[in-house]
Motif scaffolding. Sequence first.
Motif, mmCIF file in Angstrom:
data_model
loop_
_atom_site.group_PDB
_atom_site.id
_atom_site.type_symbol
_atom_site.label_atom_id
_atom_site.label_comp_id
_atom_site.label_asym_id
_atom_site.label_seq_id
_atom_site.Cartn_x
_atom_site.Cartn_y
_atom_site.Cartn_z
ATOM 1 N N HIS A 65 -29.873 -13.304 20.913
ATOM 2 C CA HIS A 65 -30.229 -13.499 22.321
ATOM 3 C C HIS A 65 -30.943 -12.282 22.915
ATOM 4 O O HIS A 65 -32.012 -12.381 23.478
ATOM 5 N N ILE A 99 -31.694 -17.609 14.920
ATOM 6 C CA ILE A 99 -30.821 -18.119 15.985
ATOM 7 C C ILE A 99 -29.511 -18.592 15.345
ATOM 8 O O ILE A 99 -29.523 -19.302 14.334
ATOM 9 N N HIS A 101 -27.263 -20.864 15.652
ATOM 10 C CA HIS A 101 -26.976 -22.257 15.258
ATOM 11 C C HIS A 101 -27.823 -22.694 14.066
ATOM 12 O O HIS A 101 -27.353 -23.412 13.191
ATOM 13 N N ASP A 119 -20.742 -20.000 22.153
ATOM 14 C CA ASP A 119 -22.028 -20.478 22.641
ATOM 15 C C ASP A 119 -21.940 -21.989 22.771
ATOM 16 O O ASP A 119 -21.426 -22.666 21.876
ATOM 17 N N HIS A 121 -23.958 -24.319 22.439
ATOM 18 C CA HIS A 121 -24.664 -25.187 21.486
ATOM 19 C C HIS A 121 -24.097 -25.132 20.071
ATOM 20 O O HIS A 121 -24.732 -25.607 19.111
ATOM 21 N N SER A 296 -36.362 -22.503 19.903
ATOM 22 C CA SER A 296 -34.967 -22.605 20.371
ATOM 23 C C SER A 296 -34.087 -23.277 19.330
ATOM 24 O O SER A 296 -34.584 -23.898 18.386
ATOM 25 N N CYS A 297 -32.777 -23.205 19.555
ATOM 26 C CA CYS A 297 -31.843 -23.765 18.575
ATOM 27 C C CYS A 297 -31.954 -25.282 18.474
ATOM 28 O O CYS A 297 -31.415 -25.887 17.556
ATOM 29 N N CYS A 357 -33.741 -16.444 20.390
ATOM 30 C CA CYS A 357 -33.722 -17.398 21.506
ATOM 31 C C CYS A 357 -34.952 -17.261 22.398
ATOM 32 O O CYS A 357 -35.509 -18.237 22.878
ATOM 33 N N CYS A 360 -36.230 -19.343 25.757
ATOM 34 C CA CYS A 360 -35.209 -20.327 26.126
ATOM 35 C C CYS A 360 -34.214 -19.748 27.124
ATOM 36 O O CYS A 360 -33.701 -20.450 27.986
ATOM 37 N N ILE A 361 -33.938 -18.454 27.008
ATOM 38 C CA ILE A 361 -32.989 -17.830 27.924
ATOM 39 C C ILE A 361 -33.693 -16.803 28.816
ATOM 40 O O ILE A 361 -33.086 -15.861 29.340
ATOM 41 N N ASN A 378 -33.397 -26.981 25.270
ATOM 42 C CA ASN A 378 -32.441 -27.986 25.738
ATOM 43 C C ASN A 378 -32.133 -27.947 27.237
ATOM 44 O O ASN A 378 -31.568 -28.888 27.768
ATOM 45 N N ARG A 384 -34.416 -20.782 35.056
ATOM 46 C CA ARG A 384 -33.980 -20.303 33.737
ATOM 47 C C ARG A 384 -35.143 -19.733 32.915
ATOM 48 O O ARG A 384 -34.944 -18.887 32.052
HETATM 49 FE FE1 SF4 Z 1 -30.326 -19.466 22.327
HETATM 50 FE FE2 SF4 Z 1 -31.445 -21.199 23.939
HETATM 51 FE FE3 SF4 Z 1 -29.988 -22.028 21.950
HETATM 52 FE FE4 SF4 Z 1 -28.808 -20.832 24.040
HETATM 53 S S1 SF4 Z 1 -29.895 -22.774 24.047
HETATM 54 S S2 SF4 Z 1 -28.409 -20.482 21.840
HETATM 55 S S3 SF4 Z 1 -30.380 -19.340 24.560
HETATM 56 S S4 SF4 Z 1 -31.907 -20.918 21.785
#
Ligand code: SF4
Length: 644
Positions: A65, A99, A101, A119, A121, A296-297, A357, A360-361, A378, A384
């Motif tokens: 992250h 990442i 995940h 987390d 996800h 992203s994940c 990430c 995405c964050i 997601n 955001r």
């Molecule tokens: Fe990373 Fe985005 Fe997945 Fe959260 S949603 S773990 S910030 S890639």
Amino acid sequence: MGYNIAQKLIKSHLVSGEMVPGTDISIRIDQTLTQDSTGTMAYLQFEAMGIPRVKTEKSVAYIDHNTLQSGFENADDHKYIQTVAKKHGIYYSRPGNGICHQVHLERFGKPGKTLLGSDSHTPTGGGIGMLAIGAGGLDVAVAMGGGAYHLTMPKIKKVTLNGKLGPWVSAKDIILEVLRLLSVKGGVGYIIEYAGEGVKTLSVPERATITNMGAELGATTSVFPSDEITKEFLAAQGRESDWKELLPDEDAKYDDEITIDMSSLSPLAAKPHMPDNVDTVRNIGPIKIDQVFIGSCTNSSYRDMMLTAKILKGKTVHPDISLVIGPGSKQVLNMIAQNGALADMIAAGARILESACGPCIGMGQAPRTNAVSLRTNNRNFEGRSGTASAGVYIVSPETAAVSALTGVLTDPRTFGEAFKIDMPKSFLINDNMIDAPADEGENIEVVRGPNIKPFPVNVKLPEALEGKALIKVGDNITTDHIMPSNAKLLPYRSNIPYLSEFCLVPCDPDFPKRAKEHGGGFIIGGVNYGQGSSREHAALVPLYLGIKAVIAKSFARIHMANLINSGIIPLTFNNEDDYGKISEGDVLLLDNIRENIKEGKPIVLKNKTKNISIPLEVVLSERQRNIILEGGLLNYTKKQSEGK
Ligand code: SF4
Ligand code: MIC
């Protein structure tokens, strides 16, 4: 009576309770994962428990992250996590390895096992038949120490997938359809289990896209069967021996069921600012876009990257668009580098990011003022992306890549013949960025930079609580509202005093100041308060500001658990209309609250300003009541271990 997959997974890990929906159960945790923005707190809490070595089968600490490193803070956190992991028996996935995940799915996940991750996800692991659940860092710390994970036994919702996806329609469109049907709170209290003939047409990464975004339904987790396709995926990862078949019994029962005809789906998009605000790309029309992010994940697998490269090959990104691509892992990045797909992306003008990430964050790539950004991640909550006025549309990689070429939101079916991406017979395996822990940890020194500050710990619940309603917010308030995360704030995840200056600021910039002036008080919320991420900072920061209770119409699962773990009481209105009986600034009193919580007696809130009483509900298990009475999970655990 036969069992469904979710019940089989729970039954084989059940430590206490019975599998009756709505009742408290606890399960044994086989694996844990943390990432760096929740990890520092989780490991500080693990250290506070004084357990020398993790007791799980496998625990992994990922750095994915906080990789922008605009100052010393991120790097300090990385060093702390690296050394604490080495000392206590935790594998360490270095920054650049990917990442959490995506990497966990590739290298560690095992069908039939439980995974608890700090987390939201974490349910991505459901794509290979794991019971993978997101939780706050403290719950993960307890699991690392060998403690069971407590949860409310969910109901099981079956999603039957029939038919086969049409050309240019993808797994992302399936989960967007589920979100359209069920909404961001439709999964609360449920595990979503996928079944039906259509399942056999989906590869593991496609299944993982679906279970990943089950988090946006508010579900406890989502799960797919572990079948021949899972076996092939694990074999291609050199891990066939980790495979285990996991199918529902023929006479399995479910609490609820919906059916989706995959053949009838078309490319979908979630419009700003909620993941369930879904319409077809065609209906939304060719709106002008400014930025596209593919990664992203949710959508950064080998399949997603190869498809993107094929679309971009020989073309040029539209002049008005910034296209950024973040492959999900070093494995994926290395494979597309070796087979030339990366070169096709670069040639087309894509801006390549490291495997993390990223946007995405809000870690970089904030779009311009009033921008329209198309993203394959997601969450599209307001602000955001790092730009408050930008609108994010969530789409599939197909829609994103094609639109990056045309400059407007485009139905990918207009692009021509669809590409078929075959899953590789073997992935490129090189775990050189995963450090094994030390055999003996005693002599390892844990390195703590100046950014690592102590975390707040609550005190025992007093006899009565009195204070002002410091803020009153509406429905679906996310943890991104309560504790925003972006390039400026994420470096301070181990610095609660600093973060407290930004608590609930997207709702009211004066909230932190007011909370401090009044020495704390109450938060009043609407439906699904605290949806979104697992960050326990959304509870720790209010705790630091003196918040004693949150009174809402309803709560999201992980945030409610985090409030309880921090000793903040999550109270709900008996009657949702009573929400109207509290105004910001009212003085509220919870008399005899200690006794009422202890004895499970009815709770009545006195609104002293309006001179009225409001009946409240507190839906807590006996264990949760005791946690609240002790002032949080750490105090409770300490008391338990002292045997008092
Ligand atoms: Fe990373 Fe985005 Fe997945 Fe959260 S949603 S773990 S910030 S890639
Ligand atoms: C997110 O997607 O919101 C995050 C950042 O991954 C969070 C965790 C965090 O806030 O650190 C999550 O999903 O739990």
